[in-house]
Design an enzyme around this catalytic site. Sequence first.
Site, PDB file in Angstrom:
ATOM      1  N   TYR A  21       0.811  -1.215   0.000  1.00  0.00           N
ATOM      2  CA  TYR A  21       0.000   0.000   0.000  1.00  0.00           C
ATOM      3  C   TYR A  21       0.845   1.266   0.000  1.00  0.00           C
ATOM      4  O   TYR A  21       0.363   2.329  -0.377  1.00  0.00           O
ATOM      5  CB  TYR A  21      -0.944   0.007   1.211  1.00  0.00           C
ATOM      6  CG  TYR A  21      -1.668  -1.307   1.355  1.00  0.00           C
ATOM      7  CD1 TYR A  21      -2.614  -1.705   0.407  1.00  0.00           C
ATOM      8  CD2 TYR A  21      -1.380  -2.179   2.391  1.00  0.00           C
ATOM      9  CE1 TYR A  21      -3.249  -2.924   0.502  1.00  0.00           C
ATOM     10  CE2 TYR A  21      -2.013  -3.402   2.505  1.00  0.00           C
ATOM     11  CZ  TYR A  21      -2.956  -3.779   1.553  1.00  0.00           C
ATOM     12  OH  TYR A  21      -3.576  -4.982   1.645  1.00  0.00           O
ATOM     13  N   ASP A  23       3.641   2.130  -1.798  1.00  0.00           N
ATOM     14  CA  ASP A  23       4.013   2.635  -3.126  1.00  0.00           C
ATOM     15  C   ASP A  23       2.832   3.302  -3.819  1.00  0.00           C
ATOM     16  O   ASP A  23       2.915   4.440  -4.259  1.00  0.00           O
ATOM     17  CB  ASP A  23       4.542   1.487  -3.995  1.00  0.00           C
ATOM     18  CG  ASP A  23       5.659   0.729  -3.324  1.00  0.00           C
ATOM     19  OD1 ASP A  23       6.734   1.302  -3.146  1.00  0.00           O
ATOM     20  OD2 ASP A  23       5.445  -0.445  -2.971  1.00  0.00           O
ATOM     21  N   TYR A 202       4.444  -3.932   9.953  1.00  0.00           N
ATOM     22  CA  TYR A 202       4.795  -5.138   9.227  1.00  0.00           C
ATOM     23  C   TYR A 202       4.736  -6.340  10.181  1.00  0.00           C
ATOM     24  O   TYR A 202       4.721  -6.167  11.406  1.00  0.00           O
ATOM     25  CB  TYR A 202       6.190  -5.007   8.625  1.00  0.00           C
ATOM     26  CG  TYR A 202       6.300  -3.911   7.595  1.00  0.00           C
ATOM     27  CD1 TYR A 202       5.643  -4.010   6.369  1.00  0.00           C
ATOM     28  CD2 TYR A 202       7.048  -2.761   7.841  1.00  0.00           C
ATOM     29  CE1 TYR A 202       5.736  -3.000   5.424  1.00  0.00           C
ATOM     30  CE2 TYR A 202       7.151  -1.744   6.896  1.00  0.00           C
ATOM     31  CZ  TYR A 202       6.489  -1.861   5.691  1.00  0.00           C
ATOM     32  OH  TYR A 202       6.569  -0.861   4.765  1.00  0.00           O
ATOM     33  N   GLN A 264      -7.922   6.745   1.687  1.00  0.00           N
ATOM     34  CA  GLN A 264      -6.834   7.548   2.231  1.00  0.00           C
ATOM     35  C   GLN A 264      -7.324   8.689   3.117  1.00  0.00           C
ATOM     36  O   GLN A 264      -6.747   8.957   4.173  1.00  0.00           O
ATOM     37  CB  GLN A 264      -5.973   8.098   1.096  1.00  0.00           C
ATOM     38  CG  GLN A 264      -5.042   7.071   0.488  1.00  0.00           C
ATOM     39  CD  GLN A 264      -4.096   7.688  -0.520  1.00  0.00           C
ATOM     40  OE1 GLN A 264      -4.438   8.654  -1.193  1.00  0.00           O
ATOM     41  NE2 GLN A 264      -2.913   7.125  -0.644  1.00  0.00           N
ATOM     42  N   ARG A 280       3.852   2.576   9.272  1.00  0.00           N
ATOM     43  CA  ARG A 280       4.885   1.778   8.621  1.00  0.00           C
ATOM     44  C   ARG A 280       5.213   2.344   7.239  1.00  0.00           C
ATOM     45  O   ARG A 280       4.462   3.137   6.672  1.00  0.00           O
ATOM     46  CB  ARG A 280       4.441   0.323   8.483  1.00  0.00           C
ATOM     47  CG  ARG A 280       3.482   0.067   7.335  1.00  0.00           C
ATOM     48  CD  ARG A 280       3.042  -1.381   7.258  1.00  0.00           C
ATOM     49  NE  ARG A 280       2.533  -1.707   5.919  1.00  0.00           N
ATOM     50  CZ  ARG A 280       1.929  -2.841   5.608  1.00  0.00           C
ATOM     51  NH1 ARG A 280       1.748  -3.774   6.531  1.00  0.00           N
ATOM     52  NH2 ARG A 280       1.517  -3.073   4.371  1.00  0.00           N
ATOM     53  N   GLY A 281       6.356   1.894   6.690  1.00  0.00           N
ATOM     54  CA  GLY A 281       6.714   2.249   5.321  1.00  0.00           C
ATOM     55  C   GLY A 281       6.960   3.737   5.172  1.00  0.00           C
ATOM     56  O   GLY A 281       7.581   4.369   6.015  1.00  0.00           O
ATOM     57  N   GLU A 282       6.458   4.318   4.082  1.00  0.00           N
ATOM     58  CA  GLU A 282       6.672   5.738   3.823  1.00  0.00           C
ATOM     59  C   GLU A 282       5.382   6.540   3.850  1.00  0.00           C
ATOM     60  O   GLU A 282       5.331   7.621   4.442  1.00  0.00           O
ATOM     61  CB  GLU A 282       7.372   5.935   2.473  1.00  0.00           C
ATOM     62  CG  GLU A 282       7.648   7.398   2.154  1.00  0.00           C
ATOM     63  CD  GLU A 282       8.484   7.598   0.903  1.00  0.00           C
ATOM     64  OE1 GLU A 282       8.252   8.603   0.201  1.00  0.00           O
ATOM     65  OE2 GLU A 282       9.365   6.762   0.622  1.00  0.00           O
ATOM     66  N   SER A 284       2.196   6.159   5.259  1.00  0.00           N
ATOM     67  CA  SER A 284       1.581   6.419   6.563  1.00  0.00           C
ATOM     68  C   SER A 284       2.562   7.115   7.501  1.00  0.00           C
ATOM     69  O   SER A 284       2.159   7.866   8.400  1.00  0.00           O
ATOM     70  CB  SER A 284       1.066   5.122   7.192  1.00  0.00           C
ATOM     71  OG  SER A 284       2.105   4.188   7.408  1.00  0.00           O
TER      72      SER A 284
END
Length: 389
Positions: A21, A23, A202, A264, A280-282, A284
């Site tokens: 989600y 990317d 994750y 979103q 997590r990730g970029e 959020s």
Amino acid sequence: MPLPTDRAPSLAIFCKVVDNYGDIGICWRLARQLHNEHGVAVTLWVDDLVSFQRICPGIDVTAQAQQASGVTVRHWQDQDGVFAPADIADIVIEFFACDIPPGYIAAMAQCAPQPVWLNLEGLTAEEWVEGCHALTSPRHGMIKHFFFPGFTDKTGGLLREASLDARRQAFQADAAGMAAFLGQFGMTPAEVAALKVSLFCYPSAPVAGLFAAWQAGSEPVVCLVPEGVAFDAVQAFFGDDVAVAGAVHTRGALTVRVLPFVPQDDYDRLLWACDVNFVRGEDSFVRAQWAGKPFLWHIYIQDENLHHVKLRAFLQRYAVDAQGSIDSLVQAALAWNGAAADPLPWGRLWSALRADMPRIVARAQDWQGRMQANGDLASNLLAFASATR
């Protein structure tokens, strides 16, 4: 040569979904903002429409081409060899160094003038980014530019819509509206009044230890977790119950609610409504910063623990205020990511975080102002493209 002035510039984004989600989340936010705020004619090429649909329910996973919020969405499959110069956008973005179709590149080279070709890189707080931002690389008779988001005025900044802060403040000032928003997930008035935590991480996150600390604590905690996230820990907490969207279970001081994936804009509201956010990730991660609330970041795992380097680089910028390092935030972030040499039990880590919460809240709000001063990624990107053309 400048971008066209007789019409809105056109722009193509090529996105290969790697992180489920994150990317597509970044590319979709960027595409919408470029169209809505700048009038850009955007085509978003994406290879995974199923993941896209989870955050944008209106997406038709069977369509080869469709319109969504004014953006043309194309299913990126095997379209190589079908492009002509007339098909090429004024600005071409490859996201996270994905390999765009060779046929598209060949058609780019035939254009006069050639399009602005940007490689939109991943977000990192490491110092080397400032030296690499806007560097060029000759490719196929053209010039590709490397564009880095970041946390200083020597980078491209962070994604942020012009209306975001006003919408956040209006939402947070409307107690009844916030309660109604949370009520759609089945939350009771008592749960709305409790400490609310959103959890998006994750599978490797030490969720079981955190749940145990909350369960044994004296303060009521309501944890809101999207369906399928931290599945093993959530399923273990529920026992024989099914941990699907709508499920709720209470043990000790902890209540866990499983939420459906939301669009979103609703995810932003969830971050705004909660007291603490685990992200997590970029995508959020950036939205949590604009929420202005305390958060812990679960960074995407990389080989040779390179993600730990990125995590520490961010903490060196973020987890520090006029008093110095906010040690409770640093220790919890390192433990959450498996980067602590000798991590403390989660009961002690959480207690230290709660004790420092006023300081962490103040830092989160100060950080917002600092990031806003760098401008927003979409506007900075268009200005760069115009100056480059």
